[in-house]
Design an enzyme around this catalytic site. Structure first.
Site, PDB file in Angstrom:
ATOM      1  N   ASP A 146       6.730   3.482  -0.859  1.00 38.29           N
ATOM      2  CA  ASP A 146       5.509   3.921  -1.531  1.00 38.29           C
ATOM      3  C   ASP A 146       4.314   3.914  -0.592  1.00 38.29           C
ATOM      4  O   ASP A 146       3.365   4.678  -0.783  1.00 38.29           O
ATOM      5  CB  ASP A 146       5.200   3.006  -2.721  1.00 38.29           C
ATOM      6  CG  ASP A 146       6.055   3.309  -3.939  1.00 38.29           C
ATOM      7  OD1 ASP A 146       6.687   4.379  -3.967  1.00 38.29           O
ATOM      8  OD2 ASP A 146       6.085   2.472  -4.861  1.00 38.29           O
ATOM      9  N   SER A 187       6.483   7.865 -13.082  1.00 40.54           N
ATOM     10  CA  SER A 187       7.393   7.367 -12.060  1.00 40.54           C
ATOM     11  C   SER A 187       8.605   6.656 -12.659  1.00 40.54           C
ATOM     12  O   SER A 187       8.580   6.206 -13.811  1.00 40.54           O
ATOM     13  CB  SER A 187       6.637   6.416 -11.130  1.00 40.54           C
ATOM     14  OG  SER A 187       7.388   6.157  -9.972  1.00 40.54           O
ATOM     15  N   GLN A 218       8.131  -1.170 -10.658  1.00 36.58           N
ATOM     16  CA  GLN A 218       8.098   0.199 -11.176  1.00 36.58           C
ATOM     17  C   GLN A 218       7.327   0.270 -12.484  1.00 36.58           C
ATOM     18  O   GLN A 218       6.548   1.204 -12.719  1.00 36.58           O
ATOM     19  CB  GLN A 218       9.525   0.721 -11.379  1.00 36.58           C
ATOM     20  CG  GLN A 218       9.601   2.222 -11.547  1.00 36.58           C
ATOM     21  CD  GLN A 218       9.155   2.954 -10.292  1.00 36.58           C
ATOM     22  OE1 GLN A 218       9.401   2.514  -9.180  1.00 36.58           O
ATOM     23  NE2 GLN A 218       8.480   4.066 -10.461  1.00 36.58           N
ATOM     24  N   GLN A 241      -7.601  18.862 -16.488  1.00 40.07           N
ATOM     25  CA  GLN A 241      -8.734  19.721 -16.159  1.00 40.07           C
ATOM     26  C   GLN A 241      -8.846  19.965 -14.654  1.00 40.07           C
ATOM     27  O   GLN A 241      -9.259  21.044 -14.215  1.00 40.07           O
ATOM     28  CB  GLN A 241     -10.037  19.137 -16.720  1.00 40.07           C
ATOM     29  CG  GLN A 241     -10.414  17.762 -16.225  1.00 40.07           C
ATOM     30  CD  GLN A 241      -9.857  16.646 -17.100  1.00 40.07           C
ATOM     31  OE1 GLN A 241      -8.833  16.806 -17.752  1.00 40.07           O
ATOM     32  NE2 GLN A 241     -10.532  15.499 -17.102  1.00 40.07           N
ATOM     33  N   HIS A 264       3.475   0.961 -12.761  1.00 44.21           N
ATOM     34  CA  HIS A 264       2.851   2.289 -12.702  1.00 44.21           C
ATOM     35  C   HIS A 264       2.269   2.711 -14.048  1.00 44.21           C
ATOM     36  O   HIS A 264       1.399   3.584 -14.091  1.00 44.21           O
ATOM     37  CB  HIS A 264       3.870   3.332 -12.251  1.00 44.21           C
ATOM     38  CG  HIS A 264       4.086   3.338 -10.764  1.00 44.21           C
ATOM     39  ND1 HIS A 264       3.165   3.854  -9.879  1.00 44.21           N
ATOM     40  CD2 HIS A 264       5.115   2.889 -10.003  1.00 44.21           C
ATOM     41  CE1 HIS A 264       3.613   3.729  -8.645  1.00 44.21           C
ATOM     42  NE2 HIS A 264       4.795   3.141  -8.690  1.00 44.21           N
ATOM     43  N   ASN A 277       0.005  11.652 -14.377  1.00 41.99           N
ATOM     44  CA  ASN A 277       0.534  11.236 -15.672  1.00 41.99           C
ATOM     45  C   ASN A 277       1.138  12.429 -16.412  1.00 41.99           C
ATOM     46  O   ASN A 277       1.249  13.540 -15.859  1.00 41.99           O
ATOM     47  CB  ASN A 277      -0.560  10.542 -16.496  1.00 41.99           C
ATOM     48  CG  ASN A 277      -1.741  11.472 -16.781  1.00 41.99           C
ATOM     49  OD1 ASN A 277      -1.645  12.693 -16.693  1.00 41.99           O
ATOM     50  ND2 ASN A 277      -2.874  10.880 -17.117  1.00 41.99           N
ATOM     51  N   GLU A 288      25.395  53.049  -3.356  1.00 45.34           N
ATOM     52  CA  GLU A 288      24.480  52.554  -4.394  1.00 45.34           C
ATOM     53  C   GLU A 288      23.572  53.651  -4.941  1.00 45.34           C
ATOM     54  O   GLU A 288      22.677  53.380  -5.742  1.00 45.34           O
ATOM     55  CB  GLU A 288      23.612  51.414  -3.842  1.00 45.34           C
ATOM     56  CG  GLU A 288      24.386  50.135  -3.623  1.00 45.34           C
ATOM     57  CD  GLU A 288      23.491  48.928  -3.388  1.00 45.34           C
ATOM     58  OE1 GLU A 288      23.977  47.797  -3.605  1.00 45.34           O
ATOM     59  OE2 GLU A 288      22.318  49.114  -3.006  1.00 45.34           O
ATOM     60  N   GLU A 304      14.008   9.679  -9.613  1.00 45.36           N
ATOM     61  CA  GLU A 304      12.998   9.832  -8.560  1.00 45.36           C
ATOM     62  C   GLU A 304      13.312   8.890  -7.405  1.00 45.36           C
ATOM     63  O   GLU A 304      13.386   9.302  -6.243  1.00 45.36           O
ATOM     64  CB  GLU A 304      11.616   9.517  -9.143  1.00 45.36           C
ATOM     65  CG  GLU A 304      10.498   9.532  -8.111  1.00 45.36           C
ATOM     66  CD  GLU A 304       9.197   8.977  -8.670  1.00 45.36           C
ATOM     67  OE1 GLU A 304       8.152   9.248  -8.077  1.00 45.36           O
ATOM     68  OE2 GLU A 304       9.232   8.258  -9.694  1.00 45.36           O
ATOM     69  N   HIS A 305      13.464   7.611  -7.711  1.00 44.34           N
ATOM     70  CA  HIS A 305      13.836   6.600  -6.716  1.00 44.34           C
ATOM     71  C   HIS A 305      15.218   6.052  -7.072  1.00 44.34           C
ATOM     72  O   HIS A 305      15.453   5.686  -8.227  1.00 44.34           O
ATOM     73  CB  HIS A 305      12.855   5.423  -6.717  1.00 44.34           C
ATOM     74  CG  HIS A 305      11.425   5.814  -6.548  1.00 44.34           C
ATOM     75  ND1 HIS A 305      10.540   5.888  -7.602  1.00 44.34           N
ATOM     76  CD2 HIS A 305      10.722   6.140  -5.438  1.00 44.34           C
ATOM     77  CE1 HIS A 305       9.348   6.250  -7.146  1.00 44.34           C
ATOM     78  NE2 HIS A 305       9.427   6.406  -5.842  1.00 44.34           N
TER      79      HIS A 305
END
Length: 408
Positions: free
Chosen positions: A340, A227, A249, A181, A252, A204, A394, A306-307
């Site tokens: 981080d 993550s 990790q 939202q 998360h 998320n 052209e 990602e990492h």
């Protein structure tokens, strides 16, 4: 838990990271439609439904900001300020200056860099570090309006450190709204929340799905969340460090993934023992046994994490062969957690394999580039035949005429 690389391709849970996003698209689409139609009323309804909070005021007040400043302890303030300083220093190095150069006699070409006027930064609940990571590069870029949205706590307020960090980094307005939202509100605007030109920040599955769905109406940085980490380790790695980074990790959330790929069975077994008793979610942690480091590198480039942590005897040789990763952490003493919070590099990074095509959040995400061109008559005359012939080839006769008319 240990699987051979030859077996792992059958594991949908490891590779089909986009499937998770697709599974929440219907409900996210419904939320976006409702916010677009009903504005603040929909925000209050979804905040009550998902966060169990009845909102009176959607925007954070000056009184709430003052209360946050007073309630954050002085030691934590110092550490937040230290992290902000490092993040700001790193991102100042990324900012590009306008330039113009003489490419030929009478011809000058260059580029201007202009910040967006209004951007939205999504900050997950209680992640004050993400407030620093999203707001700081926008401030460095020169964005006029930096709008932060973050989910409220049970008492209807933002966590004081999050509020303090967002304001310290330069947020201009802050709202107590989270989830899909919040993304919809930033994309379309409501009675309280202004529409922005671009939305950045991790979240998320619902937040990430929402960002992807509103991209037709507003720009986003990239899909960021849940993550993940991939660790390449050989026999020289410290299994305690590897296990600690994997468990960090997993902290998360249940949808986060921690993957170890190694050519050492001993390392695989020691890490498995270490994380086995501490991990509550077996689906989060994967240990893959490869035949050699070359297979580990090939897998990393395919997985595009990602990492990416590299814990091998010759990490720079491995780094030379890495093509796809959000951020790379080299050696035993560069844990992902350091990045981080406080190395200065940005921790908002592409997930779910999107590191193949996107780069992490930086100052350039908050700016657009404008090319500038200038020629005098003699410079245009030297290009005259080239442009006229190409235009007519052209079938663009009026293009040719726009050149010729200047030499009558």
């Amino acid at each position: 838990m240990i699987k051979k690389l030859s077996e792992i391709e059958r594991e949908r849970g490891l590779f089909d990271r986009k499937h998770d996003l697709n599974s929440v698209m219907p409900i996210v689409r419904e939320i976006i439609t409702s916010v677009k139609k009903r504005g603040d009323d929909a925000l209050r309804e979804y905040t009550l439904k998902f966060d169990s909070v009845r909102l009176d005021e959607i925007e954070v007040s000056e009184e709430e900001k003052e209360s946050a400043r007073a309630s954050v302890d002085s030691e934590l303030k110092l550490y937040i300020e230290e992290a902000l300083s490092r993040i700001r220093n790193f991102h100042h190095r990324q900012k590009k200056a306008a330039w113009i150069e003489r490419f030929a006699e009478g011809m000058y070409i260059g580029e201007l860099y202009r910040p967006f006027e209004a951007v939205g930064a999504y900050v997950p609940a209680a992640y004050f570090s993400t407030a620093l990571m999203c707001v700081t590069p926008a401030k460095v870029a020169g964005v006029r309006d930096i709008i932060v949205c973050s989910p409220p706590g049970k008492k209807g307020n933002l966590e004081p450190p999050t509020l303090y960090a967002a304001e310290l980094a330069g947020a201009t307005r802050i709202f107590k709204v989270g989830g899909a939202q919040a993304i919809a509100a930033l994309a379309f605007g409501t009675e309280s929340i202004p529409k922005v030109e671009k939305i950045v920040g991790p979240g998320n599955l619902y937040v990430t799905a929402a960002k992807m769905l509103v991209r037709e109406y507003v720009e986003i940085d990239f899909p960021a969340g849940p993550s993940e980490v991939l660790i390449i380790a050989d026999a020289s790695a410290n299994p305690d460090f590897v296990a600690a980074d994997m468990l960090a990790q997993a902290e998360h959330g249940i949808n986060s993934r921690a993957v170890l790929i190694t050519d050492s069975r001993r390392i695989a077994e020691e890490v498995e023992r270490e994380i086995g008793s501490d991990s509550e979610r077996e689906t989060q942690n994967w240990i893959i046994l490869a035949s050699n480091i070359e297979e580990c590198i090939e897998f990393a480039n395919m997985y595009a994490p990602e990492h990416l942590a590299i814990m091998v005897s010759n990490p720079l040789e491995v780094l030379k062969q890495i093509k796809n990763a959000g951020s790379v952490f080299i050696g035993d003493y560069t844990p992902v957690a350091a990045g981080d919070y406080a190395t200065g590099a940005n921790h908002v990074l592409p997930t779910a394999g999107y590191a193949r095509i996107f780069s992490g959040l930086d100052v350039a995400h908050f700016m657009h580039r404008i090319t500038v061109q200038h020629m005098d008559k003699s410079a245009l005359e030297r290009l005259r035949d080239v442009v006229v012939r190409l235009s007519r080839a052209e079938g663009m006769e009026r293009h040719a005429h726009s050149i010729e008319v200047r030499f009558r």
